[in-house]
Every structure is written in structure tokens, then in C-alpha cells.
Enzyme design. Structure first.
Site, PDB file in Angstrom:
ATOM      1  N   CYS A   1       0.814  -1.222   0.000  1.00 18.40           N
ATOM      2  CA  CYS A   1       0.000   0.000   0.000  1.00 18.40           C
ATOM      3  C   CYS A   1       0.844   1.268   0.000  1.00 18.40           C
ATOM      4  O   CYS A   1       0.442   2.287  -0.562  1.00 18.40           O
ATOM      5  CB  CYS A   1      -0.928   0.025   1.213  1.00 18.40           C
ATOM      6  SG  CYS A   1      -2.000  -1.409   1.357  1.00 18.40           S
TER       7      CYS A   1
ATOM      8  N   HIS B   1      -8.781   2.799  -3.320  1.00 18.14           N
ATOM      9  CA  HIS B   1      -7.401   2.501  -2.930  1.00 18.14           C
ATOM     10  C   HIS B   1      -6.733   1.660  -4.020  1.00 18.14           C
ATOM     11  O   HIS B   1      -6.655   0.432  -3.917  1.00 18.14           O
ATOM     12  CB  HIS B   1      -7.419   1.752  -1.606  1.00 18.14           C
ATOM     13  CG  HIS B   1      -6.077   1.407  -1.041  1.00 18.14           C
ATOM     14  ND1 HIS B   1      -4.899   2.001  -1.469  1.00 18.14           N
ATOM     15  CD2 HIS B   1      -5.705   0.502  -0.088  1.00 18.14           C
ATOM     16  CE1 HIS B   1      -3.882   1.484  -0.790  1.00 18.14           C
ATOM     17  NE2 HIS B   1      -4.346   0.566   0.034  1.00 18.14           N
TER      18      HIS B   1
ATOM     19  N   CYS C   1      -0.661   2.898   6.339  1.00 23.21           N
ATOM     20  CA  CYS C   1      -0.119   1.601   6.703  1.00 23.21           C
ATOM     21  C   CYS C   1       0.029   0.780   5.434  1.00 23.21           C
ATOM     22  O   CYS C   1      -0.477   1.152   4.371  1.00 23.21           O
ATOM     23  CB  CYS C   1      -1.010   0.897   7.717  1.00 23.21           C
ATOM     24  SG  CYS C   1      -2.682   0.515   7.130  1.00 23.21           S
TER      25      CYS C   1
END
Length: 390
Positions: A86, A346, A376
Site C-alpha cells: 500500500c 485505494h 499503513c
């Protein structure tokens, strides 16, 4: 110390994976659109680009950055693939900035790309049968009952909510707020300067795509509250599709140069990269890592929470920014003011670069200041980057 200056920052519109507008658009095409526009807007000749650094996730190898450089005629620029899950987009920008600050490169294009629609799936039905096959996909950490490496709703979402004592209601309220902010930003044309419109093929038809499609105008607290938890067999499980991030497709790219290039080519600075930090934490506590990365960043740069005008803390799950704001004492009115993962979506490897792009343009429109992008990342990681518009 020399400066690392962002002279362009762009992104594609964000598509909803597997059913949205970018379903048939490859990661290579997304990357080429973002990098090409970043170079064009920078005002630099192609031969001045030393490197292209792009985050990618879920492709099992390869080097989309080099593929993109060659496809666009940036043959003299090397290409580096980065994977920090991520936080890959943040890592790519940090690598590019670090090379510029060290004097090793003069101009780098950095960002990330994610086509969840076309990436290999973890499990899929063999056509015409009831049998399933699995594609190779590198896990972010060793599997364990407390931190399954194929289910972030437990490893990140539920563990964070459970350990920090965040209720389902708080998470749903944050998710609703995210959608409301994203829709308001879209309606106000707030993303116009950062988005590269795309002309793509979808179901055999040519489509012009220029607006993020994931935010939901009709979302209400009642609708979010009615959604079933993703793991109803776990008592009190509070993670739903509504308070989780989307699965998405997009690319983002930023051109980073030193001061000599800025002066020599009379370029307009968009923002300055002031610092970055990353941390590791037990995978079962991944969602609690963001405040640690932010603290490390602020300590490194001699800043405090009160110095920061704008924040984006990625909503991998709504609980992540809730906990970060609580732990760091951040005024949540300064956080995700144009939406984030729950609403905009995302696109994993692209998200960090997309966040920096949005913050840079937002700060520029507001007349300057400091902003932090933080998130995170799979496997017990987190990253944060500080930028300034002067």
C-alpha cells in the site's frame, strides 16, 4: 542541502476494479498516461529524465517503470519497480527524492500504478468447471491465525478496531464523511488540475473517462449500518465493505528535480519534498503503524502536528485514520478533506503518489503550507511523506 522539487504531479481518474471504466485498461497503459503527462507538464525535455520509479503490486515480477520509459521514448531513463504494497507510491517518491537530494540524479519521475482489474487474481474458477485454480501472488508476510496474509479485513481492519476499541458506528461515520468530502470535491472541480483524462475501451466501446467513479452519492449512515460484517462468524466483527477501501485501478506520477534544473529550465515549483519515514511493526498490528511512521517523520524534520495544515491518512479501512488522529492528537477536520480510500478508492501501488498529488494541488490552491501523506501497508509496514508549498 539541495532541494527536491516537485514540478508536476498528475494522476488518472480512479476506476472501480473489475466492473468500472478501467476494467479493460492495463497497468502499462495507465502508467504511460500518468508518466507522459507528468513529463509534459514538467516542461523538461525527455532526455533530461534520469529515472522512472514506479510502485507496482500484485503483478508477480516485471518492471512496469522501464516498460513505460521505453514506450514513451524515455529510452535514456532507467526504470525501477518498487513494491511496498500500500505504501509503494510513497516509497517510489521517496526513492526519487533521495536520489535527487544526493546529487545522483537531476530529474526523476516517480509514482505508482495499479490495475487490480487486470492483475492476476488469487483464486479463480476454471471456465466450464466447478474447479478453482490459484495464481501466484507474493504474500506480504508469513501467514498466521492472528494475521492471515490473504485477508486484510482481519489483519488490518479488525485487529486495529479491536485493539484500539473503535466501534462500528465510528467507522461507518468516518466512511460516510469520506464519501461526502469526495463528492463535494468532485462537484467543485477540485481534482480538475491533477487528473489526466483518459480515452479507453470498455466493453468494446470508446469511453472518455475524467472523473473518479468510486464515491457514492447515495451513501447514508443507515445504508452503511445495514451492511453485513465481512466475517459474521467472529463475535463483534465491525469491518464491512462500506467502511473498507475500494478495490481500484489508477496511476499517478510526479516529476522531481533539483534546484539547478529548476533554474536552468525556468520551471515552476509545485511543492518541495521535506522528508519521509517508514517503519515496521508486527503484521497483526499493521493498522496501528501509521502514527509511528508520522512520529518518526516529524522527529526527523523537526516539525510538530500543529505545523501541518493538511493530512491524508489512507483509509485502507476507516479505522486506520480514526486511530491515527486519536494517537497523534490531529484535528480530524484537517484530514482527508477530499476523501480517501473508502470513497475515492485505494489503487494499492498508486495510492501514495495519488495522495501526494492531491495534497500538493490542494495546498497550492490554498496558498501554501505543509502537508503529510501517511498510510499503513501490508506485512506490518507504514510510511509517511512531508511536502511543503511555498
Amino acid at each position: 542541502m539541495p532541494e527536491a522539487v516537485i514540478v508536476s504531479a498528475v494522476r488518472t481518474p480512479i476506476g472501480t476494479a473489475r466492473k468500472g471504466t478501467l476494467t479493460d485498461t492495463s497497468a502499462y497503459d495507465l502508467a504511460q498516461a500518468a508518466v507522459s503527462e507528468a513529463v509534459h507538464r514538467s516542461g523538461l525535455p525527455a532526455e533530461k529524465i534520469d529515472d522512472v520509479v514506479l510502485a507496482e503490486s500484485g503483478y508477480g515480477g516485471g518492471d512496469i517503470a522501464r516498460h513505460t520509459a521505453v514506450s514513451l521514448g524515455l529510452t535514456g531513463a532507467a526504470g525501477q519497480a518498487v513494491n511496498r504494497h500500500c505504501a509503494g507510491g510513497l516509497a517510489a517518491v521517496s526513492i526519487g527524492a533521495g536520489s535527487v537530494l544526493a546529487g545522483m540524479d537531476d530529474a526523476v519521475v516517480a509514482g505508482g500504478v495499479q490495475s487490480s482489474s487486470t492483475a492476476p487474481g488469487m483464486r479463480w474458477r476454471i471456465p466450464g468447471t466447478d474447479e478453482y485454480a490459484e495464481d501466484w501472488l507474493s504474500p506480504s508476510h508469513p501467514d498466521s491465525p492472528e494475521a492471515p496474509n490473504r485477508d486484510m479485513s482481519i489483519t488490518v481492519g479488525w485487529n486495529t478496531a479491536h485493539l484500539a476499541g473503535v466501534s462500528r458506528e465510528e467507522q461507518d461515520e468516518w466512511a460516510l464523511r469520506s464519501h461526502q468530502h469526495a463528492i463535494a470535491a468532485i462537484d467543485a472541480g477540485a481534482f480538475k488540475d491533477e487528473i489526466v483524462p483518459l480515452d479507453v475501451r470498455k466493453d468494446g466501446h470508446q469511453v472518455h473517462f475524467d472523473t473518479d467513479e468510486h464515491p457514492r452519492r447515495t451513501t447514508t449512515l443507515e445504508k452503511l449500518a445495514s451492511l453485513k460484517p465481512l466475517h459474521p462468524e467472529i463475535a463483534g466483527f465491525s469491518i464491512t465493505a462500506g467502511n473498507s477501501s475500494g478495490v481500484n485501478d489508477a496511476a499517478a506520477a510526479l516529476t522531481i528535480v533539483n534546484e539547478n534544473v529548476l533554474r536552468e529550465h525556468d520551471l515552476r515549483p509545485l511543492a518541495y519534498i521535506r522528508g519521509w519515514a517508514s517503519i515496521g511493526i508486527d503484521p497483526a498490528r499493521t493498522g496501528l503503524g501509521t502514527p509511528l511512521a508520522v512520529r518518526k517523520l516529524l522527529e526527523r524534520t523537526g516539525r510538530t502536528v500543529s505545523d501541518i495544515a493538511l493530512w491524508e491518512i489512507n483509509e485502507a479501512f476507516a479505522v486506520v485514520p480514526i486511530v491515527a488522529c486519536r494517537e497523534l492528537g490531529i484535528d480530524d477536520e484537517l484530514v482527508n478533506t477530499r476523501g480517501s480510500g473508502c470513497s475515492l478508492g485505494h489503487p494499492v501501488a498508486a495510492s501514495g503518489a495519488r495522495m501526494l498529488t492531491t495534497l500538493a494541488h490542494q495546498l497550492h490552491g490554498a496558498g501554501g503550507g505543509l502537508a503529510v501523506a501517511a498510510m499503513c501497508a501490508g506485512g506490518g509496514q507504514a510510511g509517511a511523506v512531508l511536502i511543503e508549498v511555498v
